[in-house]
Design a protein around this motif. Structure first.
Motif, PDB file in Angstrom:
ATOM      1  N   ALA A 207      -2.071  -3.198   7.751  1.00  0.00           N
ATOM      2  CA  ALA A 207      -3.172  -2.320   7.353  1.00  0.00           C
ATOM      3  C   ALA A 207      -3.200  -2.093   5.848  1.00  0.00           C
ATOM      4  O   ALA A 207      -4.259  -2.198   5.206  1.00  0.00           O
ATOM      5  CB  ALA A 207      -3.065  -0.989   8.100  1.00  0.00           C
ATOM      6  N   GLU A 208      -2.046  -1.785   5.250  1.00  0.00           N
ATOM      7  CA  GLU A 208      -2.007  -1.485   3.814  1.00  0.00           C
ATOM      8  C   GLU A 208      -2.446  -2.691   2.992  1.00  0.00           C
ATOM      9  O   GLU A 208      -3.232  -2.558   2.045  1.00  0.00           O
ATOM     10  CB  GLU A 208      -0.589  -1.063   3.421  1.00  0.00           C
ATOM     11  N   ALA A 209      -1.983  -3.867   3.358  1.00  0.00           N
ATOM     12  CA  ALA A 209      -2.351  -5.075   2.614  1.00  0.00           C
ATOM     13  C   ALA A 209      -3.828  -5.409   2.811  1.00  0.00           C
ATOM     14  O   ALA A 209      -4.500  -5.877   1.881  1.00  0.00           O
ATOM     15  CB  ALA A 209      -1.481  -6.248   3.056  1.00  0.00           C
ATOM     16  N   ALA A 210      -4.343  -5.186   4.020  1.00  0.00           N
ATOM     17  CA  ALA A 210      -5.752  -5.459   4.284  1.00  0.00           C
ATOM     18  C   ALA A 210      -6.650  -4.550   3.447  1.00  0.00           C
ATOM     19  O   ALA A 210      -7.681  -4.984   2.919  1.00  0.00           O
ATOM     20  CB  ALA A 210      -6.056  -5.279   5.766  1.00  0.00           C
ATOM     21  N   ILE A 211      -6.271  -3.297   3.305  1.00  0.00           N
ATOM     22  CA  ILE A 211      -7.058  -2.371   2.487  1.00  0.00           C
ATOM     23  C   ILE A 211      -7.000  -2.780   1.020  1.00  0.00           C
ATOM     24  O   ILE A 211      -8.006  -2.709   0.298  1.00  0.00           O
ATOM     25  CB  ILE A 211      -6.555  -0.925   2.693  1.00  0.00           C
ATOM     26  N   GLU A 212      -5.827  -3.250   0.575  1.00  0.00           N
ATOM     27  CA  GLU A 212      -5.716  -3.761  -0.791  1.00  0.00           C
ATOM     28  C   GLU A 212      -6.622  -4.976  -0.999  1.00  0.00           C
ATOM     29  O   GLU A 212      -7.186  -5.172  -2.070  1.00  0.00           O
ATOM     30  CB  GLU A 212      -4.255  -4.149  -1.076  1.00  0.00           C
TER      31      GLU A 212
END
Length: 582
Positions: A407-412
Motif C-alpha cells: 500500500a505505501e509503495a503504491a501510494i508513492e
C-alpha cells in the motif's frame, strides 16, 4: 347494465345504462377508459428496444474494496432519499444574490419536477460527494420504472425497509424515458453539433459492450418520441472554464429548438463548477436546486442499509449479525462529541459516508481528518488486493510471480501521477500509453525496476479499482475526490515549490478541494507556507491592503475549516478581517 359485460363494447371503455334497454327511454353514462384496466403503452420498436436496454441494466452503488471483491449493491435497497431544496433569488430588478434555502420546503428527488415553478429544467448543485450523481441515477430509475409500468411490465417492488419511492409528479408523463449523460465527455467540437448528436455519441459509448449497442438510428427514434428526461451529470467535471461556459449557452439554445421542446433536462454540478457569473445556465430555464447535507438520522439509515446489503452480498464472509453490530458502532461513533465539529465536513455526504463504511467494514478505526480518511480508503483498496492474492493466488493478474506493490509503495507511485493529471485540469484524457510510460518512470524512480508498468496499470484498474477507463483508451481515477487527495499529498510531499504554485491558484475552483486537503496534512508546514504566499498575492492584488478581496475571504474560510490558527501576518495586514471562524 355495465359496458364491461357487453362483448361488443369498445375495449377499455366503461359505461352504465339506466332504464329500458330496448325502448328509447334510457340514459347512458359513459365513464371513458376503464380506470381498473389501464391502457397499455405499445412503444415503437426502437423505443421499446431502448426500454428493454434500460430494464436490463442494474442500477446500483459500486462497492470497492469489500471482501476482496468489486461489488455492486442494488440502489433500491441502499438509497437514502436525499433532501433537496429550491434556491431563490432576492426580490427586485437589481437582485444579484441567491438567498439561502428556505426552511420547510425540502423535498425528495421523486418530486423534483413539482418544485420547478415556471422553469422547465433543473440544475442540482451540491458539495463534493453530496450524492448528486446517485440522486440523478435514482431519478433515472424512477422514470424508467414508470415507463415500464406504462408498457405493462412490473419493475421490482421496493421492500418495506428500503424506503424506496415509486412516485413521480403528474407533470412528468408516464411515457417519459430517462437518458443519463456524462458531461465530462463533452468536447469543444460538440459545440458545432446538436444536443441529439452529443447524446447519440454518449449512448453509443455506454452501450458498446451490449449485445445490441444503441446506434444513431435509435437515438433519432428517441428524439422522435420526444418525451425524454435528459440527466446531464457532472458540469463541474469539465475542467476548462471557457468550455463549461460555452456548454451552458449551447445547452440553453439547444433546449429552445423545436426538436427539443418536449425534453426535460436536469444538470448536476458542484457549487464551484457553476459560479453563476462566467459559468451560468439560464435562470429562466433552469431552477436551482441544492442538495442538503445528510441529517444524523439519514446518516444512520444509510449506514444500516449499507452494512445490511453488504452482508447479503458477501454471505458467510460477512455475517449479518456482525454487519449490523459494526453499523451500530459506526453510527454511535459519529455522534461522539469528538467528531461533532468534523461530522458536517467529513461525513455529511453519501460518498464520504459510504467510503467510511468500507473502511470500518475492513476493520479500521474512524479517521480523524480528511487526509487520514482518504489515506485509509487507499489502504483498504490496496490491502484488499493483497489479502485476496494471499487467499487465492489464482485471483492475481497474469505474470503475478513478480512482486506487487504494498500500500505505501503504491501510494508513492500514484501521487505524482495524480498531480500530473490534475495539473492538466482534466479528469480523463490520459491515454493508456502515456499512463503506462508515467507508471514505468515512477517505478524506476522508486527502485521497482522488475515490475512491468502495463501489468501494474491493469492491477490498479481491474483488481484494486483505483483507475477506471473513463472513455475509450483514456484513463482516470475512479473518483475526482481521490485524484484531489493524491494531488494534495504530492504538494505536501514536494513542499515549497508546489505550495507556492498552489497559492497562485488559490481562487481557482478546480483547486479548492486540493487546497483544503493539503492543509489537513499534519506536520508538513503546508498551511503556514500557503498563507504566507497568499498574503503576498493579496498585497500585490490589493495594492498593499486587503479590502473586500475574494482571496481574503477564501483564506479566512480555509483557516476555519482546517482548524488552524489565523496567520499572524494576514491578520496584521488586514485589521478588519475579523474572526476567521465567523
Amino acid at each position: 347494465m355495465s359496458g364491461e359485460d357487453d362483448p361488443k363494447a369498445p375495449k377499455g371503455r366503461r359505461f352504465d345504462i339506466e332504464g329500458d334497454l330496448v325502448a328509447r327511454d334510457k340514459i347512458v353514462h359513459n365513464h371513458g377508459p376503464n380506470a381498473d384496466v389501464p391502457e397499455r403503452w405499445s412503444p415503437p420498436p426502437l423505443v421499446g428496444r431502448y426500454l428493454d436496454w434500460l430494464a436490463a441494466r442494474r442500477v446500483g452503488v459500486d462497492l470497492r474494496g469489500v471482501g476482496g471483491a468489486d461489488l455492486r449493491l442494488d440502489l433500491r435497497e441502499v438509497y437514502v432519499p436525499l433532501s433537496l431544496t429550491r434556491q431563490r433569488r432576492e426580490d427586485g430588478p437589481r437582485a444579484k444574490h441567491w438567498l439561502d434555502p428556505c426552511e420547510g420546503v425540502d423535498f425528495e428527488i421523486a418530486a423534483l419536477f413539482a418544485h420547478l415553478d415556471a422553469c422547465r429544467h433543473a440544475l442540482i448543485l451540491g458539495h463534493p460527494g453530496s450524492g448528486k450523481t446517485t440522486a440523478l441515477r435514482k431519478l433515472a430509475q424512477l422514470v424508467g420504472d414508470q415507463a415500464l409500468r406504462a408498457r405493462g411490465d412490473a419493475p421490482p417492488v421496493p421492500t418495506e425497509t428500503s424506503g424506496d419511492a415509486a412516485l413521480l409528479p403528474e407533470s412528468l408523463g408516464d411515457r417519459s424515458l430517462p437518458v443519463f449523460v456524462r458531461l465530462r465527455t463533452f468536447k469543444v467540437a460538440d459545440i458545432n453539433g446538436s444536443l441529439e448528436d452529443f447524446v447519440a455519441r454518449e449512448l453509443a459509448d455506454v452501450s458498446k459492450d451490449s449485445p445490441r449497442p444503441l446506434d444513431r438510428t435509435l437515438t433519432a427514434a428517441l428524439w422522435g418520441h420526444g418525451q425524454l428526461v435528459l440527466l446531464l451529470d457532472g458540469l463541474d467535471e469539465i475542467a476548462d472554464t471557457d468550455l463549461r461556459a460555452q456548454l451552458c449557452d449551447w445547452l440553453g439554445s439547444q433546449l429552445k429548438t423545436n426538436r427539443c421542446l418536449a425534453i426535460r433536462a436536469v444538470v448536476t454540478s458542484r457549487f464551484s463548477g457553476h459560479d453563476g457569473r462566467q459559468v451560468r445556465l439560464d435562470d429562466a430555464l433552469f431552477a436551482r436546486i441544492e442538495v442538503r447535507p445528510l441529517s444524523p438520522e439519514q446518516a444512520r439509515v444509510l449506514i444500516t442499509r449499507w452494512f445490511d446489503e453488504a452482508s447479503r452480498e458477501l454471505g458467510n464472509a460477512f455475517p449479518r449479525r456482525e454487519a449490523l453490530a459494526r453499523a451500530a458502532h459506526l453510527a454511535t461513533s459519529l455522534e461522539d462529541t469528538r467528531f461533532a465539529d468534523r461530522r458536517r465536513a467529513m461525513y455529511a455526504t453519501p460518498l464520504i459516508l459510504t467510503l467510511l463504511c468500507v473502511v470500518v467494514q475492513r476493520g479500521h478505526s474512524m479517521p480523524e481528518n480528511r487526509a487520514k480518511f482518504y489515506q485509509a480508503c487507499l489502504e483498504v483498496l490496496l490491502e484488499t488486493w493483497q489479502r485476496a492474492k494471499h487467499d487465492d493466488p489464482s485471483a492475481a493478474p497474469s505474470g503475478a510471480a513478480r512482486p506487487l506493490l504494498h500500500a505505501e509503495a503504491a501510494i508513492e507511485l500514484l501521487h505524482p501521477i495524480a498531480a500530473f493529471v490534475h495539473e492538466s485540469e482534466v479528469r480523463e484524457q490520459v491515454e493508456r500509453d502515456e499512463l503506462i510510460d508515467r507508471i514505468g518512470d515512477r517505478l524506476d524512480e522508486l527502485g521497482h525496476t522488475k515490475l512491468d508498468a502495463e501489468e501494474v496499470l491493469e492491477w490498479l484498474r481491474k483488481q484494486v479499482g483505483i483507475f477506471d477507463e473513463l472513455a475509450p483508451g483514456e484513463y482516470g481515477f475512479f473518483h475526482l475526490g481521490l485524484q484531489e487527495y493524491l494531488t494534495a499529498l504530492d504538494i505536501a510531499t514536494v513542499g515549497a515549490p508546489a505550495i507556492d504554485r498552489l497559492a497562485q491558484r488559490f481562487a481557482d475552483s478546480w483547486w479548492r478541494e486540493v487546497t483544503l486537503l493539503a492543509v489537513s496534512f499534519p506536520g508538513r508546514g503546508v498551511f503556514a507556507r500557503l498563507m504566507d504566499q497568499v498574503l503576498d498575492v493579496l498585497r500585490r492584488r490589493d495594492g498593499g491592503g486587503c479590502g473586500p478581496s475574494l482571496l481574503l475571504r477564501h483564506s479566512l474560510r480555509l483557516q476555519a475549516l482546517s482548524g488552524q490558527r489565523p496567520a499572524r501576518g494576514l491578520l496584521q495586514s488586514c485589521p478588519g478581517a475579523g474572526d476567521p471562524a465567523g
